[in-house]
Design a protein around this motif. Structure first.
Motif, PDB file in Angstrom:
ATOM      1  N   VAL A  22       0.845  -1.192   0.000  1.00 32.65           N
ATOM      2  CA  VAL A  22       0.000   0.000   0.000  1.00 32.65           C
ATOM      3  C   VAL A  22       0.887   1.252   0.000  1.00 32.65           C
ATOM      4  N   ALA A 137     -10.628  -6.544  -2.808  1.00 30.16           N
ATOM      5  CA  ALA A 137      -9.798  -5.567  -2.108  1.00 30.16           C
ATOM      6  C   ALA A 137      -8.440  -5.401  -2.778  1.00 30.16           C
ATOM      7  N   VAL A 142      -8.158  -0.396  -1.201  1.00 32.14           N
ATOM      8  CA  VAL A 142      -7.746  -0.159   0.185  1.00 32.14           C
ATOM      9  C   VAL A 142      -7.463   1.320   0.404  1.00 32.14           C
ATOM     10  N   ARG A 145     -10.601   3.339   0.462  1.00 33.68           N
ATOM     11  CA  ARG A 145     -11.333   3.215   1.722  1.00 33.68           C
ATOM     12  C   ARG A 145     -10.701   4.022   2.838  1.00 33.68           C
ATOM     13  N   GLU A 146      -9.397   4.171   2.773  1.00 31.97           N
ATOM     14  CA  GLU A 146      -8.701   4.969   3.780  1.00 31.97           C
ATOM     15  C   GLU A 146      -9.256   6.375   3.852  1.00 31.97           C
ATOM     16  N   ILE A 150     -15.737   5.274   1.444  1.00 30.61           N
ATOM     17  CA  ILE A 150     -16.535   4.076   1.640  1.00 30.61           C
ATOM     18  C   ILE A 150     -16.191   3.535   3.016  1.00 30.61           C
ATOM     19  N   SER A 151     -17.153   3.324   3.836  1.00 31.53           N
ATOM     20  CA  SER A 151     -16.863   2.723   5.135  1.00 31.53           C
ATOM     21  C   SER A 151     -17.879   1.669   5.492  1.00 31.53           C
ATOM     22  N   HIS A 152     -17.370   0.532   5.925  1.00 34.06           N
ATOM     23  CA  HIS A 152     -18.255  -0.564   6.319  1.00 34.06           C
ATOM     24  C   HIS A 152     -18.244  -0.762   7.828  1.00 34.06           C
ATOM     25  N   LEU A 153     -17.423   0.025   8.507  1.00 32.15           N
ATOM     26  CA  LEU A 153     -17.311  -0.151   9.960  1.00 32.15           C
ATOM     27  C   LEU A 153     -18.485   0.456  10.701  1.00 32.15           C
TER      28      LEU A 153
ATOM     29  N   THR B 116      -8.901   5.347   9.971  1.00 30.75           N
ATOM     30  CA  THR B 116      -8.994   5.435   8.516  1.00 30.75           C
ATOM     31  C   THR B 116      -8.237   4.301   7.825  1.00 30.75           C
ATOM     32  N   CYS B 117      -7.972   3.236   8.561  1.00 31.16           N
ATOM     33  CA  CYS B 117      -7.204   2.130   7.985  1.00 31.16           C
ATOM     34  C   CYS B 117      -8.046   1.311   7.002  1.00 31.16           C
ATOM     35  N   GLY B 118      -7.661   1.362   5.756  1.00 33.56           N
ATOM     36  CA  GLY B 118      -8.406   0.655   4.716  1.00 33.56           C
ATOM     37  C   GLY B 118      -8.294  -0.851   4.843  1.00 33.56           C
ATOM     38  N   ILE B 119      -7.162  -1.303   5.323  1.00 31.21           N
ATOM     39  CA  ILE B 119      -6.948  -2.736   5.518  1.00 31.21           C
ATOM     40  C   ILE B 119      -7.906  -3.259   6.573  1.00 31.21           C
ATOM     41  N   ASP B 121     -10.675  -2.022   7.433  1.00 22.01           N
ATOM     42  CA  ASP B 121     -12.016  -1.956   6.882  1.00 22.01           C
ATOM     43  C   ASP B 121     -12.340  -3.233   6.102  1.00 22.01           C
ATOM     44  N   VAL B 122     -11.402  -3.648   5.271  1.00 16.98           N
ATOM     45  CA  VAL B 122     -11.595  -4.870   4.480  1.00 16.98           C
ATOM     46  C   VAL B 122     -11.752  -6.086   5.382  1.00 16.98           C
ATOM     47  N   PHE B 124     -12.558  -6.221   8.425  1.00 19.45           N
ATOM     48  CA  PHE B 124     -13.758  -6.173   9.253  1.00 19.45           C
ATOM     49  C   PHE B 124     -14.934  -6.779   8.498  1.00 19.45           C
ATOM     50  N   GLU B 125     -15.027  -6.421   7.252  1.00 18.99           N
ATOM     51  CA  GLU B 125     -16.089  -6.962   6.398  1.00 18.99           C
ATOM     52  C   GLU B 125     -16.004  -8.487   6.331  1.00 18.99           C
TER      53      GLU B 125
END
Lengths: 153, 153
Positions: A22, A137, A142, A145-146, A150-153, B116-119, B121-122, B124-125
DNA sequence: GAATAGTCTACCAAATCTATAGACTTTATA
DNA sequence: TATAAAGTCTATAGATTTGGTAGACTATTC
């Protein structure tokens, strides 16, 4: 019973690899980046990172340049590198059981009839969904999303 | 790189536990079943199984009866025991990263900004979906799938 | 040719996983 | 009440994996 505080499920190798990728993806176009910079900025033990980057190079994700002005850089488009591939590279198949993997298939010793194994059926479903999500992903995903778009949390 | 043939992701303990539980579930109402019978029929090392069953008892899933005519039996309804709970018991949290677990939460050392960690986030999903699927997989569900009525393979 | 930077080989300490051994306790029943 | 059956507890051990370090070597640039 697990008395241990915590059982980390992906290896540090994989985690470090993802972080390094990344990092490199964000700096595409800047030319080679030296190992020690990645190690410092991403808080990864330098020597350990060396071998990780070497693996990523052998796998065709990265390229390197030796000597002054050298370093590592992405060989593929950040769109095309996904977490599933990276995980597989370091931690092997993404599955809870060997009998639901394709490339590393192995029969469970204790299993009586694989064809009708309900446990296998469940774990196959889990594996399928996991791979699907990890394939989506990509490095760019990634990074996207940072930014919190887009946020799924 | 993983030169090893295969990295099994759930422990034998968990696998044996599930097999033993399914075995017991199929024989609900028959009274206590002795360890050695489960060990033989399910191809689990006897002494190893002992400690597994003990764990399951301590966790409240099983009960036991000592002495002649003794053995183990399910304490809960097969509908109410699911694979997520069993896995958590032996292998700890079902997640690829400690930072996406609830009960065993732990921050990644190297992480710069968790928010803001995209990793994260992934993963977690992935965890969310995995737990969802494993929660649905009760012992009765596993047995139902064995019969081939429902198949996802 | 000196400094820079990646590559290769070897090694190691700690932890975890998969068991095994054996003594001990409880219970049923003859 | 003796005895066999069956679960419980404690300790240990071998194998493997993980995470990491050390140091010599090679290639490149200036």
């Amino acid at each position: 019973m697990n008395n241990d505080i915590f059982v980390e499920m992906i290896s540090k190798k994989t985690k470090y690899a993802i972080n390094a990728l990344v990092f490199l993806a964000k700096r595409t176009g800047e030319g080679p980046i030296v190992i020690s910079e990645i190690a410092e900025k991403e808080h990864i033990p330098r020597k350990f990172l060396e071998s990780i980057l070497l693996n990523l190079k052998k796998a065709g994700l990265l390229a390197s340049k030796k000597g002054k002005g050298g370093g590592y850089y992405l060989l593929q488009d950040p769109e095309d590198i996904n977490l599933a591939d990276v995980m597989r590279l370091f931690d092997g198949p993404i599955a809870f059981l060997p009998c639901v993997t394709y490339k590393y298939y192995e029969r469970c010793e204790e299993c009586k009839d694989e064809e009708t194994c309900g446990i296998r059926d469940v774990f196959f479903e889990v594996k399928k969904k996991t791979v699907e999500l990890l394939k989506q992903a990509s490095l760019s995903e990634v990074i996207k999303r940072e930014s919190g778009l887009i946020s799924h949390l």
